[in-house]
Design a protein around this motif. Sequence first.
Motif, short mmCIF file in Angstrom:
data_model
loop_
_atom_site.label_atom_id
_atom_site.label_comp_id
_atom_site.label_asym_id
_atom_site.label_seq_id
_atom_site.Cartn_x
_atom_site.Cartn_y
_atom_site.Cartn_z
N SER A 198 0.84 -1.20 0.00
CA SER A 198 0.00 0.00 0.00
C SER A 198 0.87 1.25 0.00
O SER A 198 0.53 2.26 -0.62
CB SER A 198 -0.96 0.01 1.18
OG SER A 198 -0.25 -0.11 2.37
N ASN A 199 2.06 1.20 0.64
CA ASN A 199 2.96 2.34 0.56
C ASN A 199 3.32 2.61 -0.90
O ASN A 199 3.28 3.74 -1.38
CB ASN A 199 4.25 2.09 1.36
CG ASN A 199 5.26 3.22 1.18
OD1 ASN A 199 5.02 4.34 1.63
ND2 ASN A 199 6.36 2.94 0.49
N TYR A 200 3.66 1.51 -1.61
CA TYR A 200 4.04 1.64 -3.03
C TYR A 200 2.88 2.21 -3.85
O TYR A 200 3.02 3.13 -4.65
CB TYR A 200 4.44 0.27 -3.58
CG TYR A 200 4.96 0.29 -5.00
CD1 TYR A 200 4.09 0.23 -6.09
CD2 TYR A 200 6.32 0.38 -5.26
CE1 TYR A 200 4.57 0.27 -7.39
CE2 TYR A 200 6.81 0.40 -6.56
CZ TYR A 200 5.92 0.34 -7.62
OH TYR A 200 6.40 0.37 -8.92
N ALA A 201 1.68 1.68 -3.60
CA ALA A 201 0.52 2.04 -4.43
C ALA A 201 0.06 3.47 -4.19
O ALA A 201 -0.53 4.09 -5.08
CB ALA A 201 -0.63 1.08 -4.15
N LEU A 218 2.66 7.31 -9.46
CA LEU A 218 3.47 6.59 -10.46
C LEU A 218 2.71 6.49 -11.78
O LEU A 218 3.25 6.80 -12.85
CB LEU A 218 3.83 5.20 -9.95
CG LEU A 218 4.70 4.36 -10.90
CD1 LEU A 218 6.08 5.01 -11.09
CD2 LEU A 218 4.85 2.93 -10.38
N GLU A 219 1.42 6.07 -11.67
CA GLU A 219 0.60 5.97 -12.88
C GLU A 219 -0.57 6.95 -12.75
O GLU A 219 -1.25 6.90 -11.70
CB GLU A 219 0.06 4.54 -13.08
CG GLU A 219 1.16 3.51 -13.39
CD GLU A 219 0.60 2.10 -13.62
OE1 GLU A 219 -0.18 1.93 -14.56
OE2 GLU A 219 0.95 1.21 -12.84
N CYS A 253 -2.44 0.14 -8.91
CA CYS A 253 -2.53 0.32 -10.35
C CYS A 253 -1.67 -0.68 -11.12
O CYS A 253 -1.89 -0.89 -12.32
CB CYS A 253 -2.08 1.73 -10.73
SG CYS A 253 -3.46 2.87 -10.80
N HIS A 254 -0.69 -1.27 -10.47
CA HIS A 254 0.20 -2.18 -11.21
C HIS A 254 -0.66 -3.25 -11.88
O HIS A 254 -1.46 -3.92 -11.21
CB HIS A 254 1.25 -2.83 -10.29
CG HIS A 254 2.30 -3.52 -11.08
ND1 HIS A 254 3.42 -2.88 -11.58
CD2 HIS A 254 2.38 -4.79 -11.52
CE1 HIS A 254 4.15 -3.75 -12.27
NE2 HIS A 254 3.54 -4.90 -12.25
N MET A 276 -6.08 -2.74 -14.13
CA MET A 276 -4.95 -1.91 -14.52
C MET A 276 -5.42 -0.49 -14.82
O MET A 276 -6.59 -0.25 -15.06
CB MET A 276 -4.19 -2.49 -15.71
CG MET A 276 -4.93 -2.59 -17.01
SD MET A 276 -3.96 -3.46 -18.28
CE MET A 276 -3.00 -2.10 -18.93
N CYS A 277 -4.46 0.44 -14.77
CA CYS A 277 -4.77 1.86 -15.02
C CYS A 277 -4.26 2.20 -16.41
O CYS A 277 -3.16 2.72 -16.55
CB CYS A 277 -4.09 2.73 -13.96
SG CYS A 277 -4.59 2.25 -12.29
N THR A 278 -5.02 1.83 -17.42
CA THR A 278 -4.56 1.91 -18.80
C THR A 278 -4.38 3.35 -19.26
O THR A 278 -5.26 4.19 -19.02
CB THR A 278 -5.58 1.22 -19.73
OG1 THR A 278 -5.92 -0.05 -19.17
CG2 THR A 278 -5.02 1.03 -21.13
N SER A 279 -3.23 3.62 -19.88
CA SER A 279 -3.03 4.88 -20.60
C SER A 279 -3.07 4.54 -22.09
O SER A 279 -2.81 3.39 -22.47
CB SER A 279 -1.66 5.50 -20.25
OG SER A 279 -1.66 5.95 -18.92
#
Length: 597
Positions: A109-112, A129-130, A319-320, A336-339
């Motif tokens: 959760s820290n990473y996210a 990040l994303e 989001c990973h 996923m968090c698609t771009s």
Amino acid sequence: DLEALEHEGQEYIKTLDVATGFRRNRASLAEWAYTSNITKENEERKIHIQLEISKEDKVAWEETKMYKWQDFQDLSLRRMFKKYSQLGASALPDDKYKKFMQVISDMESNYATAKICSYKNESKCDLSLEPDITEIFSKSQDPEELKHTWVQWHRAAGAPARDNFTEYVQLDNEAAQLNDFKNVADWWLSEYEVPDFEAQIAALWEDVKPLYQQLHAYVRKRLRDKYGDQVVSARGPIPAHLLGNMWAQTWSNIESFTRPYPDKKEMDVTQAMKDQNYTALKMFQMSDEFFRSLNLTAMPELFWKNSIIEKPSDRDMVCHASAWDFFDGKDFRVKMCTSIDAEYLETVHHEMGHVQYYLQYKHQPVIFRAGANPGFHEAVGDTIALSVSSPKHLRRVGLSNGEAEDDQTEINQLYKMGIDKIVFLPFAYTLDLFRYGVFRGTTAPEDYNCHYWNLRESLQGMEPPVNRTEEDFDAAAKYHVSADVEYARYYVSFIIQFQFHRALCQLAGEYVPEDFTKKLVDCDIYQSVAAGNALSNMLKMGSSKPWPDAMEALTGQRLMSADGLLEYFRPLHEWLQAENQRTGEHIGWEPSKMQYC
Ligand SMILES: C=C(C[SeH])C(=O)N1CCC[C@H]1C(=O)O
Ligand SMILES: [Zn+2]
């Protein structure tokens, strides 16, 4: 008598397998609820359910151990018992298991949720990040902005995980010992079922290293041409913030200003996607259509209903990119968090490859619903993406108006593929060599960052953009280290996906050795039912057989081999050798002048 005992074992394992399906379904739903909506409440609910399930698994494990399954005649039954005899982290006592789940959850959760401040606007401190940081790394050509962003991300996502990681290592090693492994490194390696796996991946690296060193030398020169020799040295490692990716694991984002023949028309897939108003949904529908064109299985209704393919605006989410099997034969999802860009189009195919594997082996017993080895699961989508990223396919779907192949465009294409696939191998190898050392105790906490950067420098020819100390913990700034996800699977995938691609291209009549009108780099297996059927036959096996049997079913080979990759990139290797000779670029790298030990 033995016959009756074996029959009893068959009945027992059938019942256990059904119960395990329900437990895994419950665990996956709780994990999904948390990672798609990160709150304290969802975390507590997840850990509570994981603990309950671990207790049920432990009871079943005690019973399974009472069967003398090693004497059973049926190979498949023996294999099921062998796999059920490995309990996993649930073997820890309840309080330690709970702690183990908690420290991983805290790291993930820290990473996210990690956020940093913008370089251009110090008061804007909500960059995640994303998509924000990923966007900066894909577009910025300002070394100072890239350095700032790199340092801030490693400070926000890496350093805070150090103490949790140290506790995670201790608890995971205890769990390994309770599963009769010396340490977690041996436990992870056992997943590949061959006694000399670690030696095999070392040998594969020796096979690929000469090609990598040529590519590294060429890119260092092009980066020095662009940023000057005060930023990029002539003979040293490459500063890790200049490669277009936070971890320098793929270098696709610097292709536009480093490609061999710049005057050749570039096929900017990202621009074409934007011009054609691509949406995340369209990217997934495109991928689904490709799989269906191979006579593989369409995504079921529930997939389109339950998946999350865009970043939510109202909550925190991991989001990973991830693909999920809910072990009920019906519910399969991607989160996923698609771009909208070429890199994410690749990731969409990567995730859809996972779901296709789930669909192909959903008839297997639950215990066999896994990849032949973890690398196989990572290779399916990427193998399809090798066809999708071919100039022929991109023209077919209107994402490129590039001219027909000539020698120079072919080198440009191979370069574009090489800075995605070749450069990934030393990165992937580094990440788990580092963790093998940590789990084996040859890397103590006070040496984490020193050993991590020693490996990054010696294998990848990378150096940190600024000096590092043990106040930092740069390894955890990579998702898989913060989320307890083994990484050798990707190293294996980037080797075997070329063995798979070559076999499928031959089956599709798209590749004929020595026939220059049927080159591997031009292969697109789209609509080939022959290729699809062969792929399906391998995927249906799941983990019911040792992976050499699955590899043989598709490629006729029983070993991992770099020969697929080296054959694919041979023209590029030759071109790089000539080009580095012409410019006199130093091959390899001298020790870094940065301080990190
Ligand atoms: C897309 C996924 C989810 Se399985 C991933 O983690 N990959 C895919 C390629 C390498 C690795 C990474 O991002 O580091
Ligand atoms: Zn994957």
